[in-house]
Design a protein around this motif. Structure first.
Motif, mmCIF file in Angstrom:
data_model
loop_
_atom_site.group_PDB
_atom_site.id
_atom_site.type_symbol
_atom_site.label_atom_id
_atom_site.label_comp_id
_atom_site.label_asym_id
_atom_site.label_seq_id
_atom_site.Cartn_x
_atom_site.Cartn_y
_atom_site.Cartn_z
ATOM 1 N N ARG A 172 0.729 -1.340 0.189
ATOM 2 C CA ARG A 172 -0.310 -0.335 0.151
ATOM 3 C C ARG A 172 1.044 1.644 -0.010
ATOM 4 O O ARG A 172 0.513 1.959 -0.658
ATOM 5 C CB ARG A 172 -0.744 0.070 1.115
ATOM 6 C CG ARG A 172 -1.717 1.156 1.196
ATOM 7 C CD ARG A 172 -2.679 0.741 3.060
ATOM 8 N NE ARG A 172 -1.178 1.060 3.867
ATOM 9 C CZ ARG A 172 -1.625 0.908 5.193
ATOM 10 N NH1 ARG A 172 -2.438 0.979 5.948
ATOM 11 N NH2 ARG A 172 -0.337 1.894 6.162
ATOM 12 N N LYS A 205 -11.636 -5.485 1.048
ATOM 13 C CA LYS A 205 -11.993 -4.027 0.658
ATOM 14 C C LYS A 205 -10.812 -3.260 0.433
ATOM 15 O O LYS A 205 -11.183 -2.385 -0.756
ATOM 16 C CB LYS A 205 -11.915 -3.982 2.025
ATOM 17 C CG LYS A 205 -12.647 -2.650 2.341
ATOM 18 C CD LYS A 205 -14.447 -2.615 1.661
ATOM 19 C CE LYS A 205 -15.187 -1.231 1.130
ATOM 20 N NZ LYS A 205 -16.498 -1.066 1.698
ATOM 21 N N LEU A 206 -9.373 -4.024 0.162
ATOM 22 C CA LEU A 206 -9.108 -2.904 -0.220
ATOM 23 C C LEU A 206 -8.749 -3.306 -1.786
ATOM 24 O O LEU A 206 -8.421 -2.309 -2.687
ATOM 25 C CB LEU A 206 -6.792 -3.073 0.100
ATOM 26 C CG LEU A 206 -7.506 -2.816 1.852
ATOM 27 C CD1 LEU A 206 -6.070 -3.221 2.365
ATOM 28 C CD2 LEU A 206 -6.855 -1.203 1.684
ATOM 29 N N GLU A 208 -10.976 -4.285 -3.739
ATOM 30 C CA GLU A 208 -11.957 -3.462 -4.270
ATOM 31 C C GLU A 208 -12.059 -2.519 -4.674
ATOM 32 O O GLU A 208 -11.671 -2.243 -5.563
ATOM 33 C CB GLU A 208 -13.096 -3.974 -3.344
ATOM 34 C CG GLU A 208 -14.158 -5.296 -3.395
ATOM 35 C CD GLU A 208 -14.798 -5.325 -2.792
ATOM 36 O OE1 GLU A 208 -14.997 -4.989 -2.225
ATOM 37 O OE2 GLU A 208 -15.498 -6.623 -2.601
ATOM 38 N N GLU A 209 -11.066 -1.349 -3.369
ATOM 39 C CA GLU A 209 -10.844 0.320 -3.597
ATOM 40 C C GLU A 209 -9.844 0.645 -4.732
ATOM 41 O O GLU A 209 -10.251 0.626 -5.743
ATOM 42 C CB GLU A 209 -10.615 0.482 -2.555
ATOM 43 C CG GLU A 209 -11.092 0.820 -1.258
ATOM 44 C CD GLU A 209 -10.840 0.687 0.254
ATOM 45 O OE1 GLU A 209 -9.597 1.037 0.315
ATOM 46 O OE2 GLU A 209 -11.486 0.912 0.778
ATOM 47 N N LEU A 212 -11.565 0.030 -8.038
ATOM 48 C CA LEU A 212 -12.490 1.069 -8.767
ATOM 49 C C LEU A 212 -11.207 1.667 -8.885
ATOM 50 O O LEU A 212 -11.805 3.028 -9.539
ATOM 51 C CB LEU A 212 -13.469 1.369 -7.391
ATOM 52 C CG LEU A 212 -13.754 0.801 -7.150
ATOM 53 C CD1 LEU A 212 -15.235 0.837 -5.913
ATOM 54 C CD2 LEU A 212 -15.013 0.404 -8.153
ATOM 55 N N GLU A 213 -10.156 2.402 -8.167
ATOM 56 C CA GLU A 213 -8.975 3.331 -8.349
ATOM 57 C C GLU A 213 -8.754 3.129 -9.933
ATOM 58 O O GLU A 213 -8.556 3.805 -10.714
ATOM 59 C CB GLU A 213 -7.849 3.295 -7.188
ATOM 60 C CG GLU A 213 -7.092 4.498 -7.868
ATOM 61 C CD GLU A 213 -6.308 4.305 -6.559
ATOM 62 O OE1 GLU A 213 -4.894 4.639 -7.190
ATOM 63 O OE2 GLU A 213 -6.371 4.000 -5.566
#
Length: 1071
Positions: A172, A205-206, A208-209, A212-213
Motif C-alpha cells: 500500500r 476491501k482494499l 475492491e478499492e 475502482l481506482e
C-alpha cells in the motif's frame, strides 16, 4: 491444482509450454562451431513480421492488451530469464554470449546485473521496502525511506519492486509513493500486481478499492486483472461477491482462462454449492473454454451430487474422447454411482477401463465394488477383488473388512469371518457398529446366539451407543435364544427409537407362537394394529396364522379388508386367497357356487387354504369347510394330495381334532385320505398315546386293496410308542404270515420296540427269521439287530450279524462301529474292540467323540491307564474337543483307578474349557478322594457341590459312609449319616445296609440293635438287614426276638444269611 498455475498468482512467472515458444528460422550460413544450448534467443524482441503470412486467427480472439503489448514483453522476458536461471547448474550448457546493442551493453554494465534478474539498485530497493515490515504501521514515512531512490527507478523497475513485496502494508505505502514519481503512469499491470498481493492476504476491501481506482484512472481491466479479482474472492470464500463480479465480467465480454474457472469451480465445490458449479461449468462450455483434467473432475463430481447422472456420464465420455485420462477419484465416484443405481455391468466396465489405464483403485473404490458384488451375490468376484487388493498393497479399511465379514457369512465360511473380525480388531480399525453387527449377524446365521450376544456386549464396552439397527439385531438374538423377557425389553427399547419395523414385529410374534404363548401373541397383534404398524407380507402371514389357529374370524376379515388398500398386497397369492374367500363373497349359496367355479390355476395358495380350513374348522363352520374342500378337490390333479398334506400338518401340530373333522368331511364327500396321510395320522396318535383312535383309523383303511407296508409299519410303531410290545409283535406275525413284506424299516421298528420292552426272545426270533429268509435289509436294520442282541446279552450272535453285514456289501456306519466296540467290550474281548476301532479308521469313517470315549471306557475297566491317556490325547489332536460326558468318563476312569492327581487335573481342565461339572462329576471326585483315604477332601467336595447349586444325593454320602466303615471309623460314619438330614435327604436302603454292616463288623451290638429298631418298619423285606438283626439279638442274648425275626423271614420266604458274624473285622487272622 491447475488453478495454482495461473501467472497472476505466483511471484515468478512460470515457463510457458515448449510448443508456445516460436522457433527461430534456420538460415544457411558458412560452417560454424555449433553452440549447444537449451535456450533460444530472447523472445521479447519485436519481430519484423511478414505481411504475406499474417498470424492466423485464434479460436478465442482476445481484446487487445493495453500499454502497447507491454505485458506480453514483460512476461516473455521473465520466462526467458527463468529458463536461464534454471539451467545454471554444473552441467548446464548456457550460451557464452548474448547479442546486445552498444546502448544495451552500457546499461547492463551500469546496472551491474551480472546475469541476475534485477540490477543492484532494484534489489536494494526491494530489500529496503521489505525491511519496513519489522516496523509498526505509522512508524515510518515511505517518502523519507525511499528518498535515495527518487529518479533512479524506472516504471518497470518500480513494478518489479512492488511485485516482490510480501506485506500488504508495504504494498500500500510503496504504491502510494510510486504514484508520486515522475516515471509513473497508470497501467493495468501495476494495478493487477497490487490486486494479486491484496488477494493473497485476504484484504478484499482494499482490493475492491484498488480495482475502482483502476477504473477511475482510465485503465480498462483485462482478463488477468479480472481473473485475479475472481481468484481472490474464490480463495477467501466470498462466493456471493465472486458470482456478482463474474456477472459483470461476462457483460464486458472478457474471456477468462481455464485456470480462473478451475479456481472458482473448486471454491464453490468446497462449500457444496454444486448448483452454482454446474451453472459455471455450462457457462464455461458456452464460451468455448477448453477444460482440462481438473475441470472435468470437479464438474463430474458436482453433476453427480446434483443428481444429474446422465450429464455426469456424458461429461465423462467427452473427457475420455478428448484423450484426457480421468483421475482415480473420478472413476471411484462414477463406479459408486453405478453401484447405487444397480448398474453392475457399467460399474464393472468402468473398473476394467481404470485397470487397463494402469490406475490403482483406492480402498473407497474397492469398497463400492465389494458392496455391489455383495448385493448381487457375486461372491467369487468379490473374493478375487480382495486378492487383487492384497497384490497391489491397497490397505483395507473398516468398511472393506465389514463387507468381507458379510460375504464370508453368506458363503458359510464362519471361521474366516471370525478371523477377519479379529484382524480388524488387532489393527485398531474396529470403531463402527456396522462391523460389530455384521459379525453378530454371521454368528446368528451359524446358529451361535451366545457368540452374537458376546459381540454386541463387546460393542457396548467400546462405548458405542446402540442404534435402531443394533436393537433389531439384538432382538433377533433373543428371539433365536427364545428369551422372552430380554426380547420384550429390547422391543420396548426399539420402540423408543421410532415405530418398530414389520420384521421386528414378525420376530416377536414368531417367538410367542413358537413357544405357544398365544395370549401374548394376541395381545401383541392388538397393540401393533393399534399403533398402526405398517404391515409387510411376512407379518400378515404370521398374524393370519395366529388368527386361524385361534379361530378369530372377525379379526381376520377386518385385517384383510384393511390390507386390501395396499397395492403391493394385490400381487400376493397368499393374501388374495384370503381376500377372495373371506371378503370376496357374501357367504350365501350363490356366492359359494361362484367361488367354486373360479378357475383354480394360479388362483389359490395352498398354505392359505390350509389356514382357512383351520379357521373354519375351529369355528365349526362346516358349510365353509365343505366349500373349501370342494374348491381343493376341484383341481384337475393333486387336490386330494393337498387335503392329505393339510391333515398331516394338523397331525404334526397336535391338532388331531381338526384332522379328524377334516377326515369326516372328506368321507361325506365320498373321498378318502391317501395312505401316507393315514400313516402320518396313526403315527401322531401313537406319539400322543391315543391308541384307540389309531386302531380305529387303521381298521378303517387296512382292508383297502391299496394298503401297503407303510400303513402296517405306522401301526406297529404306534403300538411301540404306547408300550404295547405284545400287540406290535402280534401284528408283525400276522402280516408276515400273510406273506407281506414290511421292509427293512418295519422290521427295525418291530425289533427296536421289543428290545425296549425287554422282549429279547421275541426280538431275536424276528432277527433270526429275517437273516434266515435273506430279507432285503439296510445298514440301519443291521445296526438295530446288533444293538438288540447286545441288549439281550447275545454277544456272539451280535458278532455274527456284524460279519453278515460286512459280507453283504453294506458299508458299516459310525453307529455300527460304536455298537460293535460295546459288544466286544462287554464280552471282554478288548483286542477285538481295538480291531473294530482301527477298522473304522481304515474305512475312512469320521470318528466322533462317542467312538473314542466308548473305547476309553473299556480301557479304563481293564486298568489300561496308559492307553486311556494316549487315546484321549489322540482324540484332541484330531480336533475333537471333549465335552462334559467325555470329561466325566475320564474322571471316573482315573477315580476308579485311584489316580488322584490326574482326576483333579481333568476336573480343572473341564471347568477351564467351559464344561460345568454335574452330579456324576462330583461323585467320581468323592470316590477318588476316598480311595486315597482323603476323607476330609471328600466331605469338602460334597459341600462344594451343594454351594454350586448341585444337590448331593444319597449315593454321594454312601461312598463316604462305606469308606469310614471300611476304615472302622464308626463314629465318623454315624456323623456323616446324621448329616443327611441337614441336606434334606432321607437315607435310602444302601445307606441303611452300610451303617448296619459297620456296626456288625466292628461288634457294636447295642448300637446295631438301636439302629435296626429305628429303621425296621421300612426295611422288613430286606434279606441283609433282617439277617444282621437276628445275629445282633443272638449276640445280645435276646433269643426270643431273634426267633421272632427269623420266623417273620420264613413267612416272607426271605433266605437267612448264616455266614454273617458279629465283630468279624476285629479278629486278627494269624498265618
Amino acid at each position: 491444482m491447475e488453478c495454482l498455475k495461473s501467472p497472476f498468482l505466483s511471484s515468478t512467472p512460470l515457463l510457458p509450454p515448449h510448443s508456445s515458444v516460436p522457433n527461430k528460422a534456420k538460415k544457411k550460413k558458412p560452417l560454424r562451431i555449433p553452440i549447444r544450448s537449451s535456450v533460444q534467443r530472447d523472445p521479447w524482441s519485436p519481430t519484423s513480421g511478414d505481411p504475406a503470412r499474417p498470424k492466423p486467427k485464434t479460436r478465442n480472439p482476445k481484446t487487445p492488451l493495453s500499454d502497447d503489448n507491454a505485458r506480453r514483453i514483460i512476461k516473455n522476458k521473465a520466462a526467458y530469464l527463468s529458463v536461464l536461471r534454471r539451467n545454471q547448474g554444473p552441467q548446464a550448457q548456457t550460451p557464452r554470449w548474448i547479442k546486445r546493442t552498444p546502448e544495451q551493453m552500457v546499461q547492463y554494465l551500469q546496472d551491474d546485473r551480472n546475469g541476475h534478474l534485477y540490477g543492484r539498485h532494484v534489489v536494494a530497493a526491494i530489500k529496503r521496502v521489505r525491511s519496513l515490515s519489522q516496523r509498526h504501521d505509522g512508524d515510518y514515512d515511505m517518502r523519507m525511506e525511499m528518498a535515495s531512490f527518487v529518479g533512479k527507478l524506472t516504471f518497470k523497475e518500480m513494478c518489479a519492486v512492488l511485485k516482490e513485496q510480501k506485506g500488504w502494508r508495504q504494498v500500500r505505502d510503496f504504491f502510494a509513493w510510486m504514484k508520486l514519481q515522475l516515471s509513473y503512469r497508470p497501467s493495468v499491470i501495476v494495478y493487477t500486481i497490487v490486486l494479486r498481493l491484496y488477494g493473497q492476504v485476504g484484504k478484499l476491501k482494499l482490493a475492491e478499492e484498488i480495482f475502482l481506482e483502476m477504473l477511475d484512472a482510465g485503465c480498462e481491466p483485462d482478463e488477468v486483472a479480472c481473473g485475479t479479482m475472481l481468484c481472490s474472492y474464490a480463495r477467501w470464500g466470498r462466493h456471493k461477491a465472486m458470482l456478482s463480479f463474474y456477472s459483470a465480467v461476462k457483460e464486458r465480454g472478457i474471456y477468462l482462462s481455464v485456470a480462473v474457472f478451475n479456481f472458482m469451480l473448486s471454491s464453490l465445490q468446497k462449500k457444496s454449492l454444486h448448483s452454482e458449479v454446474v451453472q459455471l461449468w455450462k457457462d464455461m462450455l458456452e464460451k468455448g473454454v477448453i477444460p482440462n483434467s481438473f475441470t472435468y473432475t470437479v464438474a463430474i463430481s458436482s453433476l453427480v451430487k446434483e443428481g444429474l447422472h446422465e450429464d455426469a456420464f456424458k461429461t465423462f465420455d467427452e473427457m475420455t474422447n478428448d484423450e484426457i485420462v480421468p483421475e482415480e477419484v473420478t472413476y471411484s465416484l462414477l463406479i459408486n454411482l453405478n453401484a447405487k443405481l444397480g448398474k453392475k455391468d457399467e460399474a464393472q466396465r468402468l473398473y476394467e477401463n481404470m485397470r487397463f489405464r494402469g490406475i490403482i483403485p483406492s480402498n473407497y473404490t474397492c469398497a463400492s465394488l465389494l458392496s455391489l458384488y455383495y448385493k448381487y451375490e457375486d461372491y467369487p468376484r468379490a473374493l478375487s477383488l480382495f486378492s487383487e487388493m492384497v497384490r497391489n498393497k491397497i490397505s483395507a479399511d473398516e468398511v472393506i473388512y465389514g463387507l468381507l465379514i458379510r460375504i464370508y457369512g453368506k458363503l458359510g465360511l464362519y471361521e474366516d469371518a471370525h478371523k477377519t473380525f479379529e484382524e480388524t480388531k488387532q489393527q485398531g480399525l474396529l470403531t463402527s457398529e456396522k462391523t460389530y453387527l455384521a459379525m453378530a449377524q454371521v454368528h446368528l446365521t451359524s446358529g451361535n446366539v451366545d457368540k452374537a450376544l458376546e459381540i454386541i456386549e463387546l460393542m457396548k464396552s467400546s462405548n458405542i451407543w446402540l442404534s435402531r439397527f443394533a436393537y433389531i439385531v439384538l432382538l433377533q438374538c433373543y428371539v433365536m435364544k427364545e428369551d422372552v423377557v430380554s426380547a420384550e425389553g429390547t422391543f420396548v427399547a426399539l420402540s423408543k427409537t421410532g415405530q418398530p419395523d414389520a420384521g421386528s414385529c414378525n420376530d416377536m410374534l414368531s417367538l410367542y407362537t413358537g413357544l405357544n404363548l398365544m395370549n401374548k401373541a394376541k395381545e401383541f397383534i392388538a397393540r401393533i394394529r393399534e399403533d398402526e404398524t405398517r404391515f409387510d407380507k411376512e407379518l400378515y402371514r404370521t398374524v393370519m396364522k395366529v388368527y386361524c389357529k385361534e379361530g378369530m374370524l372377525p379379526e381376520a376379515e377386518q385385517l384383510t379388508n384393511q390390507m386390501f388398500q395396499n397395492e403391493s398386497f394385490k400381487n400376493d397369492t397368499f393374501f388374495m386367497t384370503f381376500y377372495w374367500i373371506l371378503c370376496g363373497n357374501k357367504g350365501d349359496s350363490q356366492s359359494d357356487n361362484e367361488l367354486v367355479a373360479i378357475e383354480p390355476v394360479d388362483k389359490f395358495e395352498v398354505t392359505a387354504l390350509g389356514l382357512l380350513l383351520s379357521l373354519y374348522l375351529t369355528n365349526r363352520n362346516f358349510s365353509k369347510t365343505k366349500i373349501l374342500l370342494k374348491l381343493l378337490l376341484g383341481y384337475a390333479a393333486g387336490g386330494s394330495k393337498i387335503v392329505s398334506q393339510l391333515i398331516i400338518n394338523f397331525s404334526k401340530d397336535g391338532e388331531i381334532s381338526k384332522a379328524e373333522l377334516l377326515n369326516h368331511q372328506l368321507i361325506k364327500l365320498g373321498c378318502r385320505m391317501e395312505e401316507a396321510t393315514v400313516a402320518s395320522l396313526i403315527s401322531h396318535y401313537g406319539k400322543q398315546q391315543m391308541l384307540k383312535q389309531a386302531e380305529d383309523i387303521f381298521a378303517e383303511y387296512v382292508n383297502s386293496p391299496t394298503s401297503s407296508k407303510l400303513l402296517y409299519n405306522s401301526m406297529i410303531n404306534a403300538y411301540a410308542k404306547c408300550g404295547k410290545q405284545e400287540k406290535a409283535y402280534s401284528l408283525y406275525k400276522q402280516v408276515t404270515e400273510e406273506g407281506r413284506d414290511l421292509g427293512a424299516v418295519g422290521i427295525s421298528i418291530a425289533v427296536n420296540s421289543l428290545t425296549n420292552g425287554g422282549k429279547h426272545q421275541e426280538a431275536e426270533n424276528i432277527v433270526r427269521r429275517s437273516l434266515e429268509e435273506k430279507l432285503e435289509l439296510d445298514t440301519v436294520a443291521y445296526n438295530t439287530f446288533i444293538k438288540a442282541m447286545l441288549e439281550a446279552g447275545k454277544l456272539d450272535f451280535a458278532s455274527r450279524i456284524f460279519e453278515r453285514l460286512c459280507s453283504s456289501g453294506f458299508a458299516p456306519s459310525i453307529e455300527t462301529f460304536n455298537t460293535m466296540i460295546s459288544v466286544y467290550g462287554q464280552d471282554q474281548k478288548l483286542d477285538k474292540a481295538v480291531e473294530i476301532f482301527n477298522k473304522a479308521v481304515s474305512f475312512g469313517v469320521s470318528l466322533d467323540e462317542k467312538t473314542y470315549m466308548n473305547l476309553i471306557g473299556y480301557y479304563g475297566k481293564s486298568g489300561m491307564m496308559l492307553e486311556v491317556s494316549q487315546l484321549f490325547s489322540k482324540m484332541q489332536d484330531e480336533g475333537i474337543n471333549p465335552g462334559k460326558v467325555s470329561y466325566n468318563i475320564m474322571i471316573n476312569v482315573y477315580a476308579n483307578a485311584g489316580v488322584l492327581h490326574e482326576t483333579e487335573k481333568l476336573f480343572h481342565d473341564m471347568q477351564r474349557q467351559g464344561c460345568l461339572p454335574d452330579s456324576f462329576t462330583y461323585l467320581s471326585l468323592v470316590q477318588a478322594y476316598t480311595r486315597n483315604l482323603n476323607y476330609s477332601k471328600a466331605e469338602e467336595t460334597i459341600h462344594a457341590m451343594q454351594s454350586r447349586g448341585i444337590p448331593p444325593s444319597c449315593v454321594h454320602f454312601n461312598i463316604l459312609l462305606h469308606a469310614f466303615v471300611k476304615a472302622r471309623l464308626i463314629d465318623e460314619a454315624k456323623r456323616v449319616y446324621d448329616m443327611l438330614s441337614t441336606f434334606g435327604l432321607t437315607p435310602d436302603l444302601v445307606c441303611y445296609r452300610t451303617m448296619l454292616n459297620g456296626y456288625l463288623k466292628c461288634g457294636y451290638v447295642k448300637e446295631g440293635i438301636n439302629f435296626f429298631e429305628s429303621i425296621c418298619e421300612s426295611t422288613k423285606g430286606d434279606r441283609f438287614i433282617q439277617s444282621a438283626a437276628v445275629h445282633f439279638y443272638k449276640s445280645a442274648g435276646n433269643e426270643s426276638k431273634a426267633k421272632e425275626i427269623r420266623s417273620s423271614m420264613e413267612n416272607m420266604r426271605i433266605p437267612f444269611l448264616k455266614k454273617l458274624e458279629v465283630g468279624s473285622a476285629e479278629r486278627v487272622k494269624t498265618p
